[in-house]
Design an enzyme around this catalytic site. Structure first.
Site, PDB file in Angstrom:
ATOM      1  CB  CYS A  33      19.321   6.414 -31.183  1.00 51.94           C
ATOM      2  SG  CYS A  33      17.521   6.546 -31.252  1.00 51.94           S
TER       3      CYS A  33
ATOM      4  CB  SER B  67      31.104   2.631 -29.165  1.00 55.66           C
ATOM      5  OG  SER B  67      29.988   3.093 -28.438  1.00 55.66           O
ATOM      6  CE  LYS B  68      24.988   1.421 -26.197  1.00 55.96           C
ATOM      7  NZ  LYS B  68      25.523   2.794 -26.135  1.00 55.96           N
TER       8      LYS B  68
ATOM      9  CG  ASP C 255      22.514  10.066 -34.604  1.00 58.57           C
ATOM     10  OD1 ASP C 255      22.513   9.416 -33.533  1.00 58.57           O
ATOM     11  OD2 ASP C 255      22.506  11.308 -34.640  1.00 58.57           O
TER      12      ASP C 255
ATOM     13  CG  ASP D 253      13.666  13.284 -36.858  1.00 56.90           C
ATOM     14  OD1 ASP D 253      14.829  13.578 -36.532  1.00 56.90           O
ATOM     15  OD2 ASP D 253      12.818  14.117 -37.219  1.00 56.90           O
TER      16      ASP D 253
ATOM     17  CB  CYS E  68      23.316   6.372 -20.267  1.00 47.92           C
ATOM     18  SG  CYS E  68      23.077   7.891 -21.205  1.00 47.92           S
TER      19      CYS E  68
END
Length: 833
Positions: A191, A196-197, A223, A250, A341
């Site tokens: 995902c 950034s990751k 994604d 998905d 998060c």
């Protein structure tokens, strides 16, 4: 229908003709629109309410912090998040940027920090290796609006646009560090947007790689949202890598790409496709799943007013399915990081416990809390409760029957389901009002106090999970679990999959047969009740690092532009459960090349005439393999505009993808290496393709023709004036050599030593640019922002070598200002990439 459309058009034209007032349009002078000057004169502006009684009650009851810490935790959570950024370790200017931060900005910003009550303005994150990640005590808003910080803000914008730094929340940098990625690893970011990751993972596999060589590993960044895929592509494009594939699937249905060699291929495939792998499996998987995102409250304060416990409940099933898919795609012995998060245990520990439950003993939870000793982490929870519609539930037996399609056994610490009849009998004993005929009547559940409930405790070692809380190191909140795959996953018996495609395991007993096949081709649906609509947004926090970038992809409604993580916003709309008609209920059919709707095909470039002309014109050494490594996104070989280069690992995956019928929906792949020259002069040159700026660092060590070595003065003048006539170079010999080149693209390398020897040895510090050799002049083919960055770095290196500073040398300061102005304004005509 056509007539109605025409009539509507006439009506609209009539309204415009009559100059009817647009009630939705406000004049630009309307003071209520000025959000930059909030106050009493701006009645439309209202600050975000940074409190939510339901939030307080929920997390106090869950015990995520000790009662004596609650006030400090909440106080920090209500403050803006400080800015953080990371230096690209693979950039050739990595050391220069770090020195600039230590020797310049740490000192120049200190006065501003003391005035604001801070001890330090900026400092490296103590837990990130080699001082490559930095933390600012100013929020992003302060950096953008404070004039004293303007130079620092411009520095961040420029370096972020170039790709030398990435603006990223500090806790978002943690998960890739626990993956233990090495250069030879195949890595899946399941995902990935906004990227950034993914960028961080690419940096890791590029560590210790020599110029001109590529890592043996690769990264697949996936994604499910098309628009966020575009944002992901834009972010990772700054890395200039040939070891990345961006896909659009998905996460819970990511293709397994298992090659069936018994299926006959076409004659062309038999001769051309020779992939050495027959299944796409990964050494490392990053599973940063969509979540409710309350760990991002500091940078997305609008979540305060929207937050409710149902947001996490609605995502639990999806998170489990995505994580299980990641484990199915992981090699035995590989490592997967599951992260969110969110602070909600239903999205965190409950998901990890369900993963361990389903996998039996084939997966273990790894304690890595000591790998980054200076990162303050707290252990995962062993017990928690579930809240549904204002009612606290300690175990699944407390869930009313009419809510059991939403509140699942896996949300509770024990993960146990209970027999319906036992629940009916229990409710009779408790005096509940139940329909005596079938027990299906909705019952009135008494609202129990959270303290009155008997808590379940998980028997899994969930304390090995890591919770990062905001008040520990002035960050956002994050949850991380590291999983190691010990053996193949258990197979799912057919009887355990119900009609809706969900796992039906009342007591959650793991099956006995061990196989990954059950997870590889089943398109399992997720619970559609109380799950937000399929726009599970990861907001692109770091995308706003370049405040004025026109390329930034438009976000879907419901996506927060301030958050970097997968944040969910609308908890009541159902998620789509449609299954692709190509795969539903039948064996997956072979997908013909280029048949994905709206996606350009991936075609291996095989034009020997063009390849030979490129090799001859640039004198490319035979050790640099072109055949089999060049691809295009155009089926018509006569109209190819761009040719991309892929690494050996990516080449093998593309070949496998063709063998299995192109199951991967590829949005972006490869490093742009050659581009067709379309100018009038370009059509008459010996080679129609020029080397792109992105691909130049890879091919540079192998070029033997059309290459010149320039002194620092002439190199700087090229960047400054963009076009210079041969006779006007300071080094007359260089001008003469340039005039003798064949017309077309050429490469100019900065010769930093004073020996004047040609050629020079290419290493990580070598600086080179692409130019166009015309009839009378040399023109730079570099974007204005790249020119500006190179000029900045050249001047700073000259200052360091001479032991002087700009302030001590007014002449050099004036020259630097002229250089910067010319770079930013684009005074001279140039042929840009």
């Amino acid at each position: 229908m056509g007539s109605r459309g025409r009539n509507r058009g006439r009506t609209q034209r009539k309204h415009f003709k009559d100059k009817r007032d647009d009630v939705w349009k406000r004049p630009k002078s309307d003071p209520s629109l000025d959000l930059n000057n909030p106050g009493t004169d701006n009645p439309a502006w209202q600050p975000f309410a940074v409190q939510n009684a339901a939030f307080d009650e929920y997390y106090k009851a869950q015990g995520i912090v000790a009662p004596e810490e609650w006030d400090v935790f909440l106080e920090i959570l209500r403050k803006p998040l400080p800015a953080a950024f990371r230096i690209n370790s693979s950039s050739q200017f990595c050391y220069d940027i770090r020195c600039q931060l230590e020797d310049d900005f740490m000192k120049s910003l200190q006065a501003e920090a003391i005035e604001g009550g801070e001890v330090e303005a900026i400092k490296p994150l103590p837990w990130y290796p080699e001082k490559l990640a930095w933390h600012s005590n100013f929020s992003r808003m302060q950096i953008r609006k404070n004039r004293t910080l303007e130079r620092f803000h411009e520095f961040l914008k420029l370096e972020n646009e170039i790709g030398n730094i990435t603006r990223q929340e500090a806790v978002s940098m943690v998960p890739p560090l626990f993956l233990d990625v090495r250069p030879e690893h195949y890595v899946l970011d399941l995902c990935a947007a906004p990227g950034s990751k993914t960028f961080q993972l690419l940096e890791i596999i590029y560590q210790s790689i020599k110029p001109g060589s590529l890592p043996a590993g690769m990264v697949v960044a996936n994604d499910p949202d098309v628009q966020r895929c575009n944002l992901l592509i834009h972010q990772t494009k700054r890395m200039c890598t040939a070891n990345l594939i961006v896909t659009n699937h998905d996460g819970q249905q990511f293709p397994g790409c298992r090659s069936n060699k018994s299926i006959p291929n076409t004659r062309e495939e038999k001769t051309e496709l020779k992939s050495s792998i027959n299944q796409l499996l990964f050494d490392r998987v990053l599973c940063d799943v969509p979540c409710s995102g309350d760990g991002t409250l500091r940078k997305a304060p609008d979540i305060w007013r929207k937050w409710n416990s149902g947001m996490g409940n609605g995502l639990h099933s999806l998170q489990v399915l995505i994580a299980m898919r990641g484990l199915a795609l992981l090699k035995v012995g590989g490592r997967m990081v599951y992260s969110t998060c969110s602070m909600n245990p239903v999205e965190d520990e409950a998901v990890v416990a369900e993963i361990l439950r389903r996998c039996g003993g084939s997966v273990e939870l790894v304690d890595v809390s000591n790998e980054l000793p200076e990162l303050v982490c707290r252990p995962g929870l062993k017990k928690w409760k579930v809240r549904d519609r204002g009612v606290w539930l300690a175990s699944y037996k407390d869930v009313p029957k009419f809510r059991r399609s939403v509140i699942l056994p896996s949300m509770f610490p024990s993960g146990r389901g209970f027999d319906d009849q036992n629940n009916v009998n229990q409710r009779h004993e408790n005096g509940d009002n139940i329909n005596s005929e079938d027990g299906s009547k909705q019952v009135d559940v008494p609202v129990a106090s959270c303290d009155d409930l008997v808590e379940e405790i998980s028997n899994f070692p969930l304390e090995c999970c890591m919770r990062i809380l905001p008040h520990d190191q002035n960050t956002g909140a994050f949850f991380i679990a590291v999983l190691q795959k010990l053996s193949s996953l258990p197979a799912i018996p057919e009887k355990s999959i119900n009609k809706q495609g969900k796992l039906d395991s009342p007591n959650n007993e793991p099956p006995e047969n061990l196989s990954n096949q059950a997870f590889e081709d089943n398109n399992l649906e997720i619970d559609s009740e109380d799950v937000p609509d399929g726009k599970l947004s990861e907001a692109a926090s770091e995308a706003d690092a370049s405040d004025d970038k026109p390329e930034k992809a438009a976000l879907e409604p419901g996506q927060c532009n301030e958050c970097e993580e997968h944040v969910l916003e609308q908890p009541q709309a159902p998620i789509s459960t449609e299954v692709d008609s190509r795969t539903a209920g039948t064996k997956r059919k072979k997908q013909m090349q280029g048949k994905w709707k709206g996606v350009d095909p991936v075609v291996f470039f095989k034009d020997e005439i063009i390849m030979n002309s490129i090799k001859t014109f640039y004198g490319i050494d035979e050790s640099f393999a072109l055949k089999g490594h060049l691809i295009t996104r155009n089926n018509d070989p006569n109209h190819v505009k761009r040719i991309y280069y892929v690494s050996k690992s990516v080449k093998e995956v593309l070949e496998l993808n063709l063998q299995v019928g192109q199951q991967l929906k590829i949005s972006s792949v490869g490093l742009k290496m050659f581009e067709r020259q379309t100018s009038r002069e370009g059509t008459s040159v010996p080679c129609l393709f020029r080397i792109s700026s992105e691909g130049l660092p890879v091919i540079l060590p192998y070029i033997t023709k059309q290459i010149l070595y320039s002194s620092p003065v002439d190199f700087k003048h090229l960047l400054q004036y963009k076009t210079i006539k041969f006779a006007e170079f300071v080094d007359s010999q260089f001008g003469e050599k340039a005039s003798n080149l064949m017309m077309g693209c050429c490469v100019i390398v900065l010769r930093q030593d004073k020996s004047g020897s040609d050629p020079i040895k290419v290493d990580s510090s070598t600086i080179a640019i692409g130019c166009w050799k015309g009839r009378a002049s040399l023109s730079v083919m570099v974007t204005a922002i790249d020119c500006q960055e190179l000029l900045e770095r050249l001047v700073k290196r000259m200052e360091m070598e001479e032991g002087t500073s700009v302030r001590e040398n007014n002449g050099k300061a004036d020259e630097l200002q002229d250089v910067r102005s010319s770079a930013s304004n684009g005074e001279a005509e140039s042929m840009t990439d």
